[in-house]
Design a protein around this motif. Structure first.
Motif, PDB file in Angstrom:
ATOM      1  N   GLY A  73      27.572  27.113  58.281  1.00  0.00           N
ATOM      2  CA  GLY A  73      28.856  27.792  58.225  1.00  0.00           C
ATOM      3  C   GLY A  73      29.758  27.407  59.381  1.00  0.00           C
ATOM      4  N   TRP A 123      23.555  38.684  53.432  1.00  0.00           N
ATOM      5  CA  TRP A 123      24.958  38.302  53.586  1.00  0.00           C
ATOM      6  C   TRP A 123      25.630  39.225  54.598  1.00  0.00           C
ATOM      7  N   ASN A 124      26.790  38.754  55.126  1.00  0.00           N
ATOM      8  CA  ASN A 124      27.607  39.667  55.912  1.00  0.00           C
ATOM      9  C   ASN A 124      28.330  40.608  54.943  1.00  0.00           C
ATOM     10  N   PHE A 164      31.484  41.065  54.028  1.00  0.00           N
ATOM     11  CA  PHE A 164      32.464  40.471  53.117  1.00  0.00           C
ATOM     12  C   PHE A 164      31.786  39.718  51.975  1.00  0.00           C
ATOM     13  N   ASP A 165      30.834  38.843  52.341  1.00  0.00           N
ATOM     14  CA  ASP A 165      30.126  38.073  51.305  1.00  0.00           C
ATOM     15  C   ASP A 165      29.337  38.990  50.373  1.00  0.00           C
ATOM     16  N   HIS A 166      28.784  40.065  50.947  1.00  0.00           N
ATOM     17  CA  HIS A 166      28.040  41.024  50.129  1.00  0.00           C
ATOM     18  C   HIS A 166      28.951  41.657  49.080  1.00  0.00           C
ATOM     19  N   SER A 167      30.188  41.986  49.490  1.00  0.00           N
ATOM     20  CA  SER A 167      31.152  42.575  48.555  1.00  0.00           C
ATOM     21  C   SER A 167      31.483  41.604  47.426  1.00  0.00           C
ATOM     22  N   LEU A 168      31.687  40.333  47.768  1.00  0.00           N
ATOM     23  CA  LEU A 168      31.988  39.324  46.745  1.00  0.00           C
ATOM     24  C   LEU A 168      30.809  39.147  45.793  1.00  0.00           C
ATOM     25  N   MET A 169      29.596  39.143  46.352  1.00  0.00           N
ATOM     26  CA  MET A 169      28.414  38.989  45.509  1.00  0.00           C
ATOM     27  C   MET A 169      28.224  40.196  44.584  1.00  0.00           C
TER      28      MET A 169
END
Length: 268
Positions: A92, A205-206, A208-213
């Motif tokens: 990343g 995930w962090n 933000f990424d968790h929300s997208l997933m």
């Protein structure tokens, strides 16, 4: 013992070692980073134990290596330095160095850790050498070779109940087994997990990424696409019918359907 460390990380660690040597700070590579190096696994998270107050040393080190400092635990004196690296896209584009503090010698610090595979250390000053000396009081290297997660002591889970979850997660992540006595300890102390704060459980995930997933998972459950973390067989276990499809397609207001509102709720 020979350590095969990514050249990019080696350069960064050399800069860290130069700074800490100038400061007269004793430092060791420890924990998950060392474990993953010994297993030949890639990792962007670097764990370093200091015979000093990490919350005093790490901010100065961040300035020396062009990184940013983030305090993690003021009680246990743990801090993080984040270093951007455009040449490391696999991570990343950054490295995360976590600095912890110890007072009574590195072996005492290792004895307080959770599992033997994470209770090993190497003096940071030795990294440029062809052979390094592994500090391994709990024989974690043997457990690493055997593919076993073993608690460092009978009080491992009493000290921190989140380790009950970490034992299982680590075994799954590494495809290791859990030592028989450690398994018995988990069964004996499993009730302690009820007292663990939710925010302390492991995250892949962090936020933000968790929300997208989560949105992607909802799409998958609503039969709107595939999801890399689950198969059609998994989706088949959730109720679905033409009636449910029609229900979620119904417009609620201003062109928004129940389907889109559910995805918005998942995001938030």
């Amino acid at each position: 013992m020979k350590l095969s460390i990514n050249p990019e990380i080696s350069l960064l660690l050399a800069r860290v070692n130069d700074f800490l040597t100038e400061q007269g700070v004793e430092a060791y590579l420890v924990g998950g980073f060392l474990r993953d190096v010994l297993l030949g696994r890639d990792t962007a998270d670097i764990d370093i134990a200091l015979a000093a107050d990490a919350l005093e040393v790490a901010p100065r080190l961040a300035g020396a290596v062009g990184g940013k400092f983030v305090p993690l635990d003021k009680v246990n004196r743990v801090g993080r330095v984040i270093v951007a690296d455009k040449e490391a896209p696999r991570t990343g584009g950054r490295w995360e160095l976590d600095f912890s503090s110890f007072k009574d010698g590195i072996e005492h610090d290792l004895s307080r850790r959770d599992f033997t595979v994470d209770a090993m250390a190497v003096d940071l000053k030795q990294l440029g050498k062809a052979e390094v000396q592994l500090i391994d009081p709990a024989d974690g290297l043997s457990d690493l070779h055997r593919g076993v997660i073993r608690a460092t002591s009978e009080t491992t889970f009493n000290s921190d109940a989140v380790r009950l979850l970490r034992a299982v997660r680590l075994a799954g992540e590494l495809t290791f087994g859990i030592d028989g006595e450690t398994g018995a300890l988990i069964q004996r102390h499993h009730h302690l997990v009820a007292g663990v704060a939710g925010e302390r459980k492991e995250h892949f995930w962090n936020v933000f990424d968790h929300s997208l997933m989560t949105v992607a998972a909802v799409d998958f459950i609503l039969h709107q696409g595939a999801w890399e973390y689950a198969s059609d067989k998994v989706r088949a276990s959730a109720p679905w019918s033409a009636e449910l499809s029609h229900h979620f397609d119904l417009e609620v207001s201003s062109g928004s359907t129940r389907r889109s509102l559910l995805k918005l709720a998942a995001l938030l």
